[in-house]
Design an enzyme around this catalytic site. Sequence first.
Site, PDB file in Angstrom:
ATOM      1  N   ASP A  78      -2.865  13.555 -51.530  1.00  0.00           N
ATOM      2  CA  ASP A  78      -3.255  14.386 -50.576  1.00  0.00           C
ATOM      3  C   ASP A  78      -1.775  14.416 -49.584  1.00  0.00           C
ATOM      4  O   ASP A  78      -0.945  13.443 -49.690  1.00  0.00           O
ATOM      5  CB  ASP A  78      -4.267  13.763 -49.490  1.00  0.00           C
ATOM      6  CG  ASP A  78      -4.710  14.716 -48.471  1.00  0.00           C
ATOM      7  OD1 ASP A  78      -4.537  16.070 -48.661  1.00  0.00           O
ATOM      8  OD2 ASP A  78      -5.170  14.187 -47.579  1.00  0.00           O
ATOM      9  N   GLU A  95       2.260  18.570 -49.682  1.00  0.00           N
ATOM     10  CA  GLU A  95       3.064  19.753 -49.615  1.00  0.00           C
ATOM     11  C   GLU A  95       4.398  19.649 -49.351  1.00  0.00           C
ATOM     12  O   GLU A  95       5.228  20.576 -49.927  1.00  0.00           O
ATOM     13  CB  GLU A  95       2.258  20.816 -48.381  1.00  0.00           C
ATOM     14  CG  GLU A  95       1.104  21.117 -48.644  1.00  0.00           C
ATOM     15  CD  GLU A  95      -0.260  20.220 -48.471  1.00  0.00           C
ATOM     16  OE1 GLU A  95       0.245  19.098 -48.056  1.00  0.00           O
ATOM     17  OE2 GLU A  95      -1.089  20.085 -48.988  1.00  0.00           O
ATOM     18  N   ASP A 113      -9.152  21.643 -47.083  1.00  0.00           N
ATOM     19  CA  ASP A 113     -10.120  21.634 -45.951  1.00  0.00           C
ATOM     20  C   ASP A 113     -10.946  22.772 -45.697  1.00  0.00           C
ATOM     21  O   ASP A 113     -10.670  23.567 -44.653  1.00  0.00           O
ATOM     22  CB  ASP A 113      -9.352  21.112 -44.794  1.00  0.00           C
ATOM     23  CG  ASP A 113      -8.895  19.665 -44.944  1.00  0.00           C
ATOM     24  OD1 ASP A 113      -9.016  19.236 -45.827  1.00  0.00           O
ATOM     25  OD2 ASP A 113      -7.866  19.293 -44.043  1.00  0.00           O
TER      26      ASP A 113
END
Length: 760
Positions: free
Chosen positions: A329, A332, A450
């Site tokens: 997670d 990015e 999300d």
Amino acid sequence: MLKIVVGSPRLRSFAVVSEPPCCTGGDAWRVVEDRDGVEVYWSGRKLFSMRIATWERGVEITHTLERDEHVYGLGEKYAHQDRRFKRFHFWNVDQTVHLPSGDPMYKSIPFYIVAKPGKVYGVFVDYPGYLYIDTGVEHLDRIVIRVGAGYAVLYVFSGENLYEILDAYTRLTGRPFMPPKWAVGYHQSRYSYASQDEVLRVAEEFRRRRIPCDAIWLDIDYMDGYRLFTWSRDRFPDPRGMIEKLHSMNMRVVTIVDVGIKEEKGYHAYDRGVELNAFLRTPDGELFRGGVWPGLCVFPDFLRSSGRRYWAQRLAEFMGVGVDGIWLDMNEPAIFYMEKPFRSMVAEVSKRLIENDVEGAGNHYFWRARHLIGTTSVGKGIGMVDIPAVHLDDDGGEVRHSEIHNAYPLLENEATKMGFEIARPGRRWFILTRSAYAGIQRLAAVWTGDNQSDWGHMAISIPMLLNLGLSGVPFAGADVGGFGDDVDPEMLVRWTQLGAFYPFFRNHSSKGTRRQEPWVFGEPWSSYVAEAIRLRYRLLPYIYSMFIEAHRSGKPVIRPLFAEFPQDEQSYVVEDEFLVGPSLLVAPVLTPGARARAVYLPQVRWLDLWSGEVLEPGWRLVEAPIDRVPLFLREDGAVVTTEPRSSATEPWGTVTIDVFVGRKACAVLYDDDGETADFEKGRFFEAKVCIERRGGDAVIRVEELHMGYEPGFSKVRIRLLGSPWVERVLLEGEELRVYRSGKAVVAELGIGRLTASQQG
Ligand code: MIG
């Protein structure tokens, strides 16, 4: 494949794993210069005319689109099935706005497919820095690609059908990895299961209620102060014991691993990384710092092989307690704040984007700059437009982060896979990643981040996942039940009925929202949810065989209708139903209160798997009571099912081939050990079983057979549906004993009898 190189690439490709020897890809391609560009032909047919322009800091490539062509792919976008007439940005961010205005999102896959009846081609723009693709806003009938660098590399693919394009693209950028069998089952997650006792209670509840489940997921609160590769001593005092207990229940454990390493002397992951010089630096040579969950963090430099080794080693050690899968997670990378004030970042970024502007696009860039920076909420979920950091390559050369930003998570996934190879050689790995670049399919499954407990988010997950499949990434899912906001009973039922067909099937929700495990709403809802999960496990033999097919050729597990029915115009735009493999059509209910829905049935006759009725092609209204997801079997198609077990790894015992024979239908029976990489060495079982109509006879034949593994089923049931013509069922000229069950004609035989028939 046709390769087009503009300028001279400064960096190696991160996406490409094996490039065919030459570039103009054989005789089928022809490139003809015209007045202001080139015309590209494949097999005598013109694909498009292309113009290439370069300016100081960039390259602009445009090419024609025909009026009736559709555009697909482009990875993860909050957008509809046909991606024409939109503008897309490629820059990985932690995007909390799941709306069209929230582009870009977490993943950047600049590969698209242009299709219409009788024509299909693909284009891959291989550049991991900022990229812009316009599919018909600036010019109605052109694609515009802008690359923020002095060079660009493009690959053009063509073929007879969509699958040939995906085959060629995944040959270039890597075949989808083959997951362990358990990963194809149902996953239960929550941000966060906060203690080992709670984890065990959830697992036991699944087993007590006989709801199948293969893995429990641990979100960030298992860690000690969000330090990667640690466990909280209070809440998870005995991770090894907890995992052993879960394994004894045939459940696996997946732990989240973020990417930022807390800056703290004495913390092993920090100290070791400093020692090995494994972290990103600022242009001034300082360690680059950004704030994430644990406070100020440093970030591994995955560009360097030493950085990847550092990560693999840390991860392997951490996995030693028995962790089965890794969930990447915030990669990015997402950074909540930097030491520099946020506001000035916005200004700087807007200014830079405007300076880089070319005519006409300025306004758009300007507004988008704010989204690139993040969202309205400062301090939470902000993805930065630029991370002022510098990488080193293996030769000590400096590479600005912005040149390879989108590939950062891809390199992290490579390092993570290395960790699995150290921790458990010879076994299949399992990684789920939020951020990605082209090529991610060879390393990880993805989820769409999300989303919210919202009917609209549920509906759009279909075109999102279908287009990920058309971007070479078959193993994808959205959070079932929705991540943010509070789910309601009906939504959880309908979403689980849909999720049962997501290639990656996980229920996950955020802190502060209503709990959404299958049983939270009591009866009758919990039974409906449980039954939807069982439906997934019934279909496992069929779905698992789609995974091996994806691994071999890049074919998506779930497919838009036009993939199988390219001559059917309507198939190009339908996005509220889809195919699983070639034969099963799913039409989930996507609105509250609906107890029937319109279904488009393309081109052939379809068998309603609930009513047993045979339906003609076209638009139909079908019933969809709350406990039912409409399912249709294609004429001359087959699905393979079994009885649901608590885990995907339990042997199937008996499999059932459901066929709807017009002339001839074939089913693939596939099985392997589900755990190791031995299937690559031929240790798998595979049989192509065909049933052909000859007058009143249904003739069974095994057309292909590979017996490198003893399958986990010994009996095969063949169930002929929608076939009132059947008088006899024959195998090798011998009539089989059959029985009738409703409208179906059923034959049962031992696997040995079936396989022997082929050898004879
Ligand atoms: O800023 O780890 O998308 O699935 O539960 C939020 C907590 C960080 C974002 C992920 C979500 C996960 C959450 N993470």
